[in-house]
Design a protein around this motif. Structure first.
Motif, PDB file in Angstrom:
ATOM      1  N   TYR A  97       0.838  -1.207   0.000  1.00 34.00           N
ATOM      2  CA  TYR A  97       0.000   0.000   0.000  1.00 34.00           C
ATOM      3  C   TYR A  97       0.870   1.252   0.000  1.00 34.00           C
ATOM      4  N   GLU A  98       1.907   1.265   0.827  1.00 36.13           N
ATOM      5  CA  GLU A  98       2.791   2.432   0.885  1.00 36.13           C
ATOM      6  C   GLU A  98       3.463   2.689  -0.462  1.00 36.13           C
ATOM      7  N   HIS A 100       2.201   1.996  -3.333  1.00 32.37           N
ATOM      8  CA  HIS A 100       1.171   2.169  -4.365  1.00 32.37           C
ATOM      9  C   HIS A 100       1.076   0.974  -5.307  1.00 32.37           C
ATOM     10  N   ASP A 103      -4.024  -0.738  -3.858  1.00 33.36           N
ATOM     11  CA  ASP A 103      -4.936   0.194  -3.185  1.00 33.36           C
ATOM     12  C   ASP A 103      -5.734  -0.637  -2.178  1.00 33.36           C
ATOM     13  N   ARG A 105      -7.715  -2.421   0.873  1.00 29.30           N
ATOM     14  CA  ARG A 105      -8.852  -2.306   1.772  1.00 29.30           C
ATOM     15  C   ARG A 105      -8.901  -3.573   2.627  1.00 29.30           C
ATOM     16  N   THR A 224      -9.253  -4.959  -2.712  1.00 33.94           N
ATOM     17  CA  THR A 224      -8.868  -3.690  -3.320  1.00 33.94           C
ATOM     18  C   THR A 224      -9.983  -2.661  -3.160  1.00 33.94           C
ATOM     19  N   ARG A 225      -9.608  -1.417  -3.252  1.00 29.30           N
ATOM     20  CA  ARG A 225     -10.609  -0.345  -3.228  1.00 29.30           C
ATOM     21  C   ARG A 225     -11.592  -0.508  -4.395  1.00 29.30           C
ATOM     22  N   ASP A 226     -11.070  -0.936  -5.546  1.00 27.22           N
ATOM     23  CA  ASP A 226     -11.922  -1.103  -6.724  1.00 27.22           C
ATOM     24  C   ASP A 226     -13.026  -2.120  -6.464  1.00 27.22           C
ATOM     25  N   ASP A 229     -15.630  -0.585  -4.103  1.00 29.66           N
ATOM     26  CA  ASP A 229     -16.430   0.441  -4.783  1.00 29.66           C
ATOM     27  C   ASP A 229     -17.460  -0.187  -5.721  1.00 29.66           C
ATOM     28  N   LEU A 310      -8.873   2.460   5.759  1.00 31.74           N
ATOM     29  CA  LEU A 310      -8.724   1.246   4.959  1.00 31.74           C
ATOM     30  C   LEU A 310      -9.714   0.159   5.389  1.00 31.74           C
TER      31      LEU A 310
END
Length: 313
Positions: A97-98, A100, A103, A105, A224-226, A229, A310
């Motif tokens: 995560y740091e 990149h 992403d 979660r 993942t955030r994706d 979402d 997160l």
């Protein structure tokens, strides 16, 4: 982080058969999810949630893809071939995560470290008699620079003892490596910990769940955030099911011991003697911050990470 990318690339073909779970309803209308998981006590809540109908109650149809390292599933997660990684050691994924690379979660917490849920083992006739003897010796861990070395370093630092040299060896190969003298000690997590002791007569040199390691969050259910979402209902339902299973695991260790032989290579008799981790009902940002502070102190993170945003609600 170059090492992380190399490992991920090397493992990219491991889960190619998992093509896009989690995006289409099953025949009965339930949302399909594919979860990569290690055969560890960390994953018990996942299997309990599946086998006790907790996922089905949330409208989910969960299939599990076994892996030997959680990092093996990262390429598939990034491609959407796997929806969740269970028993994912936080150290590796906070680093990703740091940088990149991911992403991140966190859907739910996996386990926290409890006494003897992992041990440093040596052969029965080893000359190593105390933790101080580990200084400069070769110790096997499943993944370099992860929760195992992080916590062992912290324990040894607290005792004023020198640190070992780490060698990466997968859990199933640790016992043979110790028997052949390829390493001086192995850092084994349950159920491999108990299995190695039983198979080779290895003895415990150090409770790796003691001292500053005790109570630390070790692993979680990450995505993942994706994914969150695009599938907020599935993400929230997954979290509720795992948290319900974790409450069951915490309140009834016998349920975990019954479940273990179904997915891990342990007999029912072995499952009875395994030291279980702590199964928290909810993820705690404060506990995760304690882990992050330790990572910062050992140079595994360059800056602080706030875990609260997160966590999936």
């Amino acid at each position: 982080m170059k090492r992380l990318a190399t490992l991920a690339a090397a493992a990219a073909l491991v889960l190619v058969g998992c093509d896009g779970g989690g995006k289409s309803p099953s025949g009965d209308g339930r949302q399909q999810l594919t979860v990569a998981a290690l055969p560890l006590t960390d994953s018990a809540a996942l299997y309990l949630a599946r086998d006790r109908g907790l996922f089905a109650k949330e409208g989910l149809d969960v299939s599990v893809q076994p892996v030997q390292q959680s990092i093996q599933a990262l390429p598939a997660l990034l491609k959407g071939q796997v929806d969740v990684i269970a028993s994912a050691n936080y150290v590796t994924y906070f680093q990703a995560y740091e940088k990149h690379t991911l992403d991140l979660r966190i859907l739910a917490e996996g386990v926290r470290i409890a006494p003897h849920m992992m041990d440093v083992l040596v052969s029965g006739d080893s000359a190593l008699k105390s933790p101080a003897d580990l200084a400069g010796k070769k110790v096997a861990v499943a993944v370099l620079n992860n929760i195992q070395s992080l916590t062992l370093n912290a324990i040894l630092d607290a005792r004023g003892a020198g640190r070992p040299v780490y060698r990466q060896i997968l859990f199933p190969q640790m016992g043979p490596a110790l028997d052949r003298g390829q390493v001086d000690a192995v850092h084994a997590v349950e159920p491999f910990d108990t299995a190695i002791q039983g198979a080779s007569g290895a003895r415990v040199l150090l409770d790796a769940g003691s001292g500053p390691a005790r109570g630390l969050p070790a692993s979680g259910y990450i995505t993942t955030r994706d994914f969150v979402d695009k599938h907020p209902k599935a993400a929230a339902g997954f979290r509720r099911a795992v948290e319900a299973a974790s409450r069951l695991a915490a309140g009834d260790p016998g349920a975990v011991r019954t479940e273990l032989p179904k997915y891990a290579k342990v007999s029912a008799a072995q499952a009875e003697s395994i030291h279980l981790p702590a199964y928290p009902a909810t993820a705690d940002p404060a506990a995760l911050r304690r882990l992050i502070r330790l990572m910062r102190a050992q140079g595994l993170l360059k800056k602080d990470v706030d875990p609260a945003p997160l966590l999936v609600k």
